[in-house]
Scaffold this motif. Structure first.
Motif, PDB file in Angstrom:
ATOM      1  N   ALA A 170       0.840  -1.206   0.000  1.00 31.31           N
ATOM      2  CA  ALA A 170       0.000   0.000   0.000  1.00 31.31           C
ATOM      3  C   ALA A 170       0.873   1.252   0.000  1.00 31.31           C
ATOM      4  CB  ALA A 170      -0.935  -0.016   1.205  1.00 31.31           C
ATOM      5  N   ASN A 171       1.923   1.261   0.818  1.00 32.51           N
ATOM      6  CA  ASN A 171       2.842   2.404   0.848  1.00 32.51           C
ATOM      7  C   ASN A 171       3.513   2.616  -0.500  1.00 32.51           C
ATOM      8  OD1 ASN A 171       2.509   3.410   3.449  1.00 32.51           O
ATOM      9  ND2 ASN A 171       3.976   1.980   4.330  1.00 32.51           N
ATOM     10  N   ALA A 172       3.870   1.524  -1.159  1.00 32.35           N
ATOM     11  CA  ALA A 172       4.505   1.627  -2.481  1.00 32.35           C
ATOM     12  C   ALA A 172       3.535   2.242  -3.491  1.00 32.35           C
ATOM     13  CB  ALA A 172       4.972   0.257  -2.951  1.00 32.35           C
ATOM     14  N   ALA A 173       2.279   1.832  -3.440  1.00 30.04           N
ATOM     15  CA  ALA A 173       1.277   2.394  -4.356  1.00 30.04           C
ATOM     16  C   ALA A 173       1.082   3.890  -4.093  1.00 30.04           C
ATOM     17  CB  ALA A 173      -0.045   1.646  -4.206  1.00 30.04           C
ATOM     18  N   ILE A 174       1.083   4.266  -2.817  1.00 36.40           N
ATOM     19  CA  ILE A 174       0.939   5.679  -2.450  1.00 36.40           C
ATOM     20  C   ILE A 174       2.145   6.474  -2.938  1.00 36.40           C
ATOM     21  CG2 ILE A 174       0.904   7.285  -0.484  1.00 36.40           C
ATOM     22  CD1 ILE A 174      -0.724   5.024   1.004  1.00 36.40           C
ATOM     23  N   LYS A 175       3.335   5.945  -2.703  1.00 38.07           N
ATOM     24  CA  LYS A 175       4.570   6.614  -3.127  1.00 38.07           C
ATOM     25  C   LYS A 175       4.615   6.758  -4.651  1.00 38.07           C
ATOM     26  CE  LYS A 175       7.788   7.939  -0.863  1.00 38.07           C
ATOM     27  NZ  LYS A 175       7.803   9.334  -0.351  1.00 38.07           N
ATOM     28  N   ASN A 176       4.227   5.706  -5.382  1.00 34.24           N
ATOM     29  CA  ASN A 176       4.196   5.784  -6.848  1.00 34.24           C
ATOM     30  C   ASN A 176       3.247   6.877  -7.326  1.00 34.24           C
ATOM     31  OD1 ASN A 176       6.078   3.781  -7.321  1.00 34.24           O
ATOM     32  ND2 ASN A 176       4.546   2.164  -7.499  1.00 34.24           N
ATOM     33  N   ALA A 177       2.086   6.990  -6.689  1.00 29.94           N
ATOM     34  CA  ALA A 177       1.127   8.028  -7.076  1.00 29.94           C
ATOM     35  C   ALA A 177       1.700   9.418  -6.802  1.00 29.94           C
ATOM     36  CB  ALA A 177      -0.189   7.831  -6.324  1.00 29.94           C
ATOM     37  N   GLY A 202       2.402  12.044  -9.730  1.00 33.34           N
ATOM     38  CA  GLY A 202       1.715  13.324  -9.663  1.00 33.34           C
ATOM     39  C   GLY A 202       2.620  14.474  -9.277  1.00 33.34           C
ATOM     40  N   ARG A 203       3.846  14.152  -8.873  1.00 33.78           N
ATOM     41  CA  ARG A 203       4.843  15.139  -8.455  1.00 33.78           C
ATOM     42  C   ARG A 203       4.355  16.043  -7.321  1.00 33.78           C
ATOM     43  NH1 ARG A 203       6.160  15.612 -14.366  1.00 33.78           N
ATOM     44  NH2 ARG A 203       8.028  14.334 -14.583  1.00 33.78           N
ATOM     45  N   GLU A 223       2.545  15.746  -2.975  1.00 34.59           N
ATOM     46  CA  GLU A 223       2.088  14.906  -1.882  1.00 34.59           C
ATOM     47  C   GLU A 223       0.574  14.725  -1.980  1.00 34.59           C
ATOM     48  OE1 GLU A 223       2.648  14.609   2.905  1.00 34.59           O
ATOM     49  OE2 GLU A 223       4.113  15.650   1.666  1.00 34.59           O
ATOM     50  N   LEU A 224       0.118  13.521  -1.678  1.00 36.23           N
ATOM     51  CA  LEU A 224      -1.299  13.217  -1.789  1.00 36.23           C
ATOM     52  C   LEU A 224      -2.078  13.728  -0.588  1.00 36.23           C
ATOM     53  CD1 LEU A 224      -1.160   9.517  -3.038  1.00 36.23           C
ATOM     54  CD2 LEU A 224      -1.421  11.571  -4.403  1.00 36.23           C
ATOM     55  N   THR A 225      -3.332  14.079  -0.848  1.00 36.93           N
ATOM     56  CA  THR A 225      -4.227  14.465   0.240  1.00 36.93           C
ATOM     57  C   THR A 225      -4.723  13.191   0.925  1.00 36.93           C
ATOM     58  OG1 THR A 225      -6.212  14.361  -1.126  1.00 36.93           O
ATOM     59  CG2 THR A 225      -5.032  16.486  -1.060  1.00 36.93           C
ATOM     60  N   GLU A 226      -5.353  13.378   2.065  1.00 35.73           N
ATOM     61  CA  GLU A 226      -5.883  12.238   2.826  1.00 35.73           C
ATOM     62  C   GLU A 226      -6.890  11.444   1.985  1.00 35.73           C
ATOM     63  OE1 GLU A 226      -5.560  10.320   6.613  1.00 35.73           O
ATOM     64  OE2 GLU A 226      -4.383  11.864   5.676  1.00 35.73           O
ATOM     65  N   SER A 227      -7.772  12.141   1.263  1.00 32.85           N
ATOM     66  CA  SER A 227      -8.784  11.428   0.465  1.00 32.85           C
ATOM     67  C   SER A 227      -8.142  10.687  -0.709  1.00 32.85           C
ATOM     68  CB  SER A 227      -9.867  12.386  -0.024  1.00 32.85           C
ATOM     69  OG  SER A 227      -9.383  13.241  -1.026  1.00 32.85           O
ATOM     70  N   GLN A 228      -7.061  11.216  -1.255  1.00 28.83           N
ATOM     71  CA  GLN A 228      -6.364  10.511  -2.336  1.00 28.83           C
ATOM     72  C   GLN A 228      -5.694   9.243  -1.814  1.00 28.83           C
ATOM     73  OE1 GLN A 228      -4.042  13.950  -3.499  1.00 28.83           O
ATOM     74  NE2 GLN A 228      -5.099  14.051  -5.483  1.00 28.83           N
ATOM     75  N   VAL A 229      -5.181   9.298  -0.586  1.00 32.25           N
ATOM     76  CA  VAL A 229      -4.582   8.105   0.028  1.00 32.25           C
ATOM     77  C   VAL A 229      -5.659   7.048   0.237  1.00 32.25           C
ATOM     78  CG1 VAL A 229      -3.424   7.214   2.087  1.00 32.25           C
ATOM     79  CG2 VAL A 229      -2.684   9.388   1.103  1.00 32.25           C
ATOM     80  N   VAL A 230      -6.837   7.470   0.702  1.00 32.36           N
ATOM     81  CA  VAL A 230      -7.962   6.540   0.880  1.00 32.36           C
ATOM     82  C   VAL A 230      -8.350   5.926  -0.466  1.00 32.36           C
ATOM     83  CG1 VAL A 230     -10.416   6.374   1.489  1.00 32.36           C
ATOM     84  CG2 VAL A 230      -8.850   7.620   2.974  1.00 32.36           C
ATOM     85  N   ASP A 231      -8.347   6.746  -1.522  1.00 30.86           N
ATOM     86  CA  ASP A 231      -8.671   6.238  -2.859  1.00 30.86           C
ATOM     87  C   ASP A 231      -7.687   5.148  -3.291  1.00 30.86           C
ATOM     88  OD1 ASP A 231     -10.756   8.036  -3.015  1.00 30.86           O
ATOM     89  OD2 ASP A 231      -9.699   9.442  -4.343  1.00 30.86           O
TER      90      ASP A 231
END
Length: 147
Positions: free
Chosen positions: A29-36, A40-41, A43-51
């Motif tokens: 899951a962390n790898a998928a978040i890091k790849n996103a 996207g260049r 940092e992801l928002t909380e809702s994007q992490v949930v997505d």
């Protein structure tokens, strides 16, 4: 606590407890978040992490069906455990009754009357239930109510 921090803390705790499955699942899951974030260049928002976690769960559910068809019970069991681990990081899921109520309200708001209006209805409905309900369940309830 932000979800990314919670994932990291839980992974550290799982490492100390020598819970290999939980460590591996959170690591994926962390790898998928890091790849996103890299793609996207930013940092992801909380809702994007949930997505992203929801996407990981969906991938596992889809694979689960295939493993069941292929009669591979050891893989089915592993995927079910991974899904349960990831579900801990999702918002509280809506019950079928709560979901049906939200769908009926949205049908009234959009004026949807037949299966032809499903696209319009789903467009209005999904932001309300995003991360809180399985898309397949939402779709089947909508089909029942419109169909």
């Amino acid at each position: 606590m932000p979800l990314k921090n919670q994932l990291m803390n839980d992974m550290k705790a799982a490492m100390k407890a020598k819970d290999k499955l939980k460590v591996d699942t959170i690591r994926m899951a962390n790898a998928a978040i890091k790849n996103a974030e890299i793609n996207g260049r930013k940092e992801l928002t909380e809702s994007q992490v949930v997505d992203i976690i929801a996407k990981e769960i969906k991938m596992r559910r889809d694979a689960l069906e295939e493993y069941k068809k292929a009669n591979r019970p050891e893989d089915v069991d592993k995927l079910e455990q991974e899904i349960n681990i990831l579900m801990e990081y999702m918002p509280t899921q809506l019950s079928e009754e709560e979901l049906t109520t939200i769908i009926k309200e949205t049908i009234q708001q959009t004026g949807a009357q037949s299966p032809k209006d499903m696209g319009k209805l789903m467009g209005a409905l999904m932001p309300k239930v995003k991360g809180k309900a399985d898309g397949k369940l939402v779709s089947s309830i909508v089909k029942d109510l419109l169909g």
